[in-house]
Design a protein around this motif. Structure first.
Motif, short mmCIF file in Angstrom:
data_model
loop_
_atom_site.label_atom_id
_atom_site.label_comp_id
_atom_site.label_asym_id
_atom_site.label_seq_id
_atom_site.Cartn_x
_atom_site.Cartn_y
_atom_site.Cartn_z
N PRO A 250 0.80 -1.23 0.00
CA PRO A 250 0.00 0.00 0.00
C PRO A 250 0.83 1.28 0.00
O PRO A 250 0.31 2.35 -0.31
CB PRO A 250 -0.82 -0.12 1.30
CG PRO A 250 -0.04 -1.06 2.17
CD PRO A 250 0.61 -2.03 1.22
N THR A 251 2.12 1.20 0.35
CA THR A 251 2.96 2.40 0.40
C THR A 251 3.74 2.63 -0.90
O THR A 251 4.56 3.55 -0.95
CB THR A 251 3.97 2.30 1.56
OG1 THR A 251 4.78 1.13 1.39
CG2 THR A 251 3.25 2.23 2.90
N HIS A 252 3.47 1.81 -1.93
CA HIS A 252 4.23 1.93 -3.17
C HIS A 252 3.31 2.25 -4.35
O HIS A 252 2.15 1.84 -4.39
CB HIS A 252 4.98 0.63 -3.49
CG HIS A 252 6.05 0.31 -2.50
ND1 HIS A 252 5.83 -0.40 -1.36
CD2 HIS A 252 7.38 0.64 -2.49
CE1 HIS A 252 6.95 -0.53 -0.68
NE2 HIS A 252 7.91 0.10 -1.34
N THR A 253 3.86 3.01 -5.29
CA THR A 253 3.20 3.26 -6.57
C THR A 253 4.22 3.01 -7.67
O THR A 253 5.43 2.94 -7.42
CB THR A 253 2.69 4.71 -6.67
OG1 THR A 253 3.80 5.62 -6.51
CG2 THR A 253 1.64 4.99 -5.61
N VAL A 254 3.72 2.88 -8.91
CA VAL A 254 4.61 2.62 -10.03
C VAL A 254 4.18 3.47 -11.21
O VAL A 254 2.98 3.68 -11.45
CB VAL A 254 4.62 1.12 -10.40
CG1 VAL A 254 3.24 0.63 -10.80
CG2 VAL A 254 5.65 0.84 -11.50
N THR A 255 5.15 4.01 -11.93
CA THR A 255 4.89 4.79 -13.13
C THR A 255 5.81 4.31 -14.24
O THR A 255 6.85 3.69 -13.99
CB THR A 255 5.15 6.30 -12.89
OG1 THR A 255 6.50 6.48 -12.46
CG2 THR A 255 4.20 6.85 -11.83
N VAL A 256 5.42 4.61 -15.47
CA VAL A 256 6.25 4.26 -16.62
C VAL A 256 7.41 5.23 -16.70
O VAL A 256 7.26 6.44 -16.54
CB VAL A 256 5.43 4.31 -17.93
CG1 VAL A 256 6.31 4.03 -19.13
CG2 VAL A 256 4.28 3.31 -17.86
N GLY A 257 8.60 4.71 -16.94
CA GLY A 257 9.80 5.52 -17.01
C GLY A 257 9.93 6.28 -18.30
O GLY A 257 9.05 6.21 -19.18
#
Length: 311
Positions: A250-257
């Protein structure tokens, strides 16, 4: 130059300064040991210049105490001035004085000054020794102001944005001189808006805002303050952020580089996260090329603590 006195070069406790209804400095504490460089950072209007002017004895505090080389800089102003160096943004040189004349004049005030010719050579001023101050470029005036600040072998030096307006070569020369001051046992209080300069030169960093200290520590310690760092994942082929859903808490997010096959994971870096990322990619049959942690910069920490709005 080595100093035998073990007392701190600068101690500030509960410092307060008001101008009418505005409180410019509000209960500030600082402690600068000899042989160390402290960077005092803050946005415009944070109270940096007011703090330095009280330390230099130009302003008296409304509350709190300042001890410079174990002396009160207001009551013992003459004694303090003979042992410190000050680089002022206003220049500090007579407009009509030539560079060499000005440096030798200031050197004559001290019992054991640095060699003026050596100092001019170190700061790239030798070719301008006969040039009047008013005809120097802004960068050359900055370098002359620095020479005036250090010619007397000070025990404590106040540098107010010493590399503002300097080119890359001049900036490195100033950095080398600051490091030499530290090696010789002098203490340096540096104000700057250049975060890479603070990270490169400072042993200790203090960030202030609205006259209060909001963070302090070594550059590496401060880079761990505030928002978390993250992980850069590089794989073969095109990927979507959903590929890593099984590895994220729950403390992580991800985005495209910024380029093909790169994903940026934002959040605390732990051994469990690294293991989960590798396991998730393996189950998905995706070939991992690179897995690397990202460290935060001092500038990112500064913006997190003081905000991103213009002042």
């Amino acid at each position: 130059m080595t100093h035998s006195d073990d007392s701190p070069a600068l101690v500030v406790e509960g410092l307060v300064k008001r101008f009418g209804t505005m409180t410019a400095v509000d209960g500030l504490d600082l402690r600068l040991e000899r042989g160390r460089v402290m960077a005092l950072l803050g946005p415009n209007g944070a109270g940096k210049t007011t703090t330095v002017e009280m330390c230099e004895g130009f302003l008296a505090p409304d509350d709190g105490t300042v001890r410079v080389l174990d002396l009160d800089p207001v009551r013992r102003r003459r004694d303090v001035r003979s042992r410190i160096g000050m680089m002022l943004q206003g220049g500090g040189a007579y407009p009509g004085a030539r560079v060499g004349e000005m440096i030798r004049l200031v050197a004559s005030y001290y019992a054991e000054p640095l060699d003026p010719d050596w100092l001019m050579d170190e700061l790239g001023l030798t070719d301008h020794a006969r040039t009047p101050y008013r005809r120097l470029s802004g960068g050359q005036q900055q370098r002359l102001s620095l020479a005036i600040a250090v010619i007397g072998r000070p025990e404590l030096v106040f540098l107010d944005e010493p590399t503002a307006g300097l080119d890359a070569q001049s900036r490195l020369a100033v950095w080398d001189l600051v490091r030499a001051l530290r090696r010789d046992g002098a203490a340096v209080l540096l104000t700057t808006h250049l975060m890479d300069e603070a990270a490169a030169l400072a042993d200790d960093v203090v960030i202030i805002d609205s006259g209060r200290r909001v963070a302090s520590g070594t550059p590496s310690e401060l880079e761990k303050v505030g928002a978390s760092e993250g992980v850069t994942v590089v794989v073969d082929g095109d990927v979507s952020p959903g590929l890593l859903d099984g590895a994220l808490g729950p403390t992580h997010t991800v985005t495209v580089g910024p380029s093909r096959g790169v994903l940026e994971v934002h959040g605390p870096v732990t051994p469990a996260l690294m293991t989960a990322l590798c396991s998730t990619l393996e189950r998905a049959g995706v070939q991992l090329s690179t897995l690397s942690t990202r460290t935060r910069t001092l500038e990112e920490v500064f913006l997190d603590l003081t905000g991103r709005d213009l002042r």
